[in-house]
Motif scaffolding. Sequence first.
Motif, mmCIF file in Angstrom:
data_model
loop_
_atom_site.group_PDB
_atom_site.id
_atom_site.type_symbol
_atom_site.label_atom_id
_atom_site.label_comp_id
_atom_site.label_asym_id
_atom_site.label_seq_id
_atom_site.Cartn_x
_atom_site.Cartn_y
_atom_site.Cartn_z
ATOM 1 N N UNK A 132 0.838 -1.186 -0.131
ATOM 2 C CA UNK A 132 0.129 -0.049 -0.069
ATOM 3 C C UNK A 132 0.977 1.186 -0.014
ATOM 4 N N UNK A 133 0.435 2.298 -0.783
ATOM 5 C CA UNK A 133 0.986 3.446 -0.810
ATOM 6 C C UNK A 133 0.205 4.694 -0.544
ATOM 7 N N UNK A 134 0.965 5.906 -0.014
ATOM 8 C CA UNK A 134 0.237 7.108 0.246
ATOM 9 C C UNK A 134 1.184 8.026 0.400
ATOM 10 N N UNK A 135 0.462 9.515 0.104
ATOM 11 C CA UNK A 135 1.633 10.662 -0.058
ATOM 12 C C UNK A 135 1.620 11.256 -1.247
ATOM 13 N N UNK A 136 2.687 12.054 -1.301
ATOM 14 C CA UNK A 136 2.799 12.874 -2.598
ATOM 15 C C UNK A 136 3.051 12.187 -3.764
ATOM 16 N N UNK A 137 2.124 12.833 -4.780
ATOM 17 C CA UNK A 137 2.170 11.725 -5.963
ATOM 18 C C UNK A 137 2.924 12.662 -7.136
ATOM 19 N N UNK A 138 3.579 13.727 -6.975
ATOM 20 C CA UNK A 138 4.273 14.483 -7.774
ATOM 21 C C UNK A 138 5.261 13.723 -8.700
ATOM 22 N N UNK A 139 6.041 12.735 -7.944
ATOM 23 C CA UNK A 139 6.948 11.950 -8.715
ATOM 24 C C UNK A 139 6.588 10.651 -9.100
ATOM 25 N N UNK A 140 5.189 10.304 -9.024
ATOM 26 C CA UNK A 140 4.675 9.209 -9.205
ATOM 27 C C UNK A 140 4.982 8.039 -8.410
ATOM 28 N N UNK A 191 -0.972 8.198 -11.494
ATOM 29 C CA UNK A 191 -1.338 9.627 -11.485
ATOM 30 C C UNK A 191 -0.534 10.510 -10.609
ATOM 31 N N UNK A 192 -0.385 11.644 -10.753
ATOM 32 C CA UNK A 192 0.401 12.743 -9.928
ATOM 33 C C UNK A 192 -0.217 13.413 -8.844
ATOM 34 N N UNK A 193 -1.683 12.711 -8.507
ATOM 35 C CA UNK A 193 -2.296 13.395 -7.498
ATOM 36 C C UNK A 193 -1.599 12.866 -6.296
ATOM 37 N N UNK A 194 -2.035 13.804 -5.165
ATOM 38 C CA UNK A 194 -1.467 13.220 -3.972
ATOM 39 C C UNK A 194 -2.320 12.235 -3.358
#
Length: 206
Positions: free
Chosen positions: A152-160, A166-169
Motif C-alpha cells: 500500500x502507498x500514500x503521500x505525494x504523487x508528484x514523482x509518481x 497519476x500525480x495526485x497526492x
Amino acid sequence: MITLHGNLYTVGCGEQGELERVPEMFTNRGGRLGLSRLLTPQVVKFKGKVQLVDAFYFTFVVSKEGHVYGLAYHQLGTQSIKTCFFPVKLTCFKNSEGQVYSLGRSEYGRLGLGQGAEETAVPTALAGIELASGVCCGASVSFAVTRDGAVYAWGMGTNLQPGTGEEDDGWAPVKMTGKQLESRTVLAASSGGQHTVLLAKSKQES
C-alpha cells in the motif's frame, strides 16, 4: 549501521539528534574531540540488540526483544516537540504487532489519515491495510507491505512514487496494482527522495 551481533553504529550530522550518542552541545563540531566524534562510526547504547532501523530526520529502532525506540527530531511519538539526543523507549506501540501507524507532518497526505488531516504527535492507526510485515517512507511518501505480499502507498504523487499512474497526492493508503505485480508477491519496499524500489518474487516460487 547494524552489525551482525545487533549493535547499532551511527556517523554523520547530529544537529537534529540523528546520531543519538552525542549531547546537544557537541552536535555541531564534536566538542574537544573534534569532528572525528561525528565522522567516525561509534556505537549507540541500547539495552538488548537491534534488528531494524528506519531514518530520515528522525529514527525508529526496533530491538530484537520487540521494543521500539524513538531517536531525534519531532516525529517520535513522545507527545513532546523537544529534540531527543539519546534513545527514548516508546510504549505507544505495545501489543500492536502488524498494525500500521503514522505521525508527524500531514502535507501531501503523507500521514495516510485522509484529506484534511492535521499533523499529530500521537501515533494514529491507519485504516484499510491488512496486517503488515514492514513499512518504509521517503521524503513525502510512505509504504506498507502486508503479510500477504501486497503493498500500500500514500503521500505525494508528484514523482509518481505511489504507483497509481497519476500525480495526485494520495491522502489514504491505496493498494499498488499493475501488470508487473499481478503474478508477484512483494517482500519489501524502500523509498528515496524521488524514487521507490520494490523487492518481489513470483507467486509460483515456494
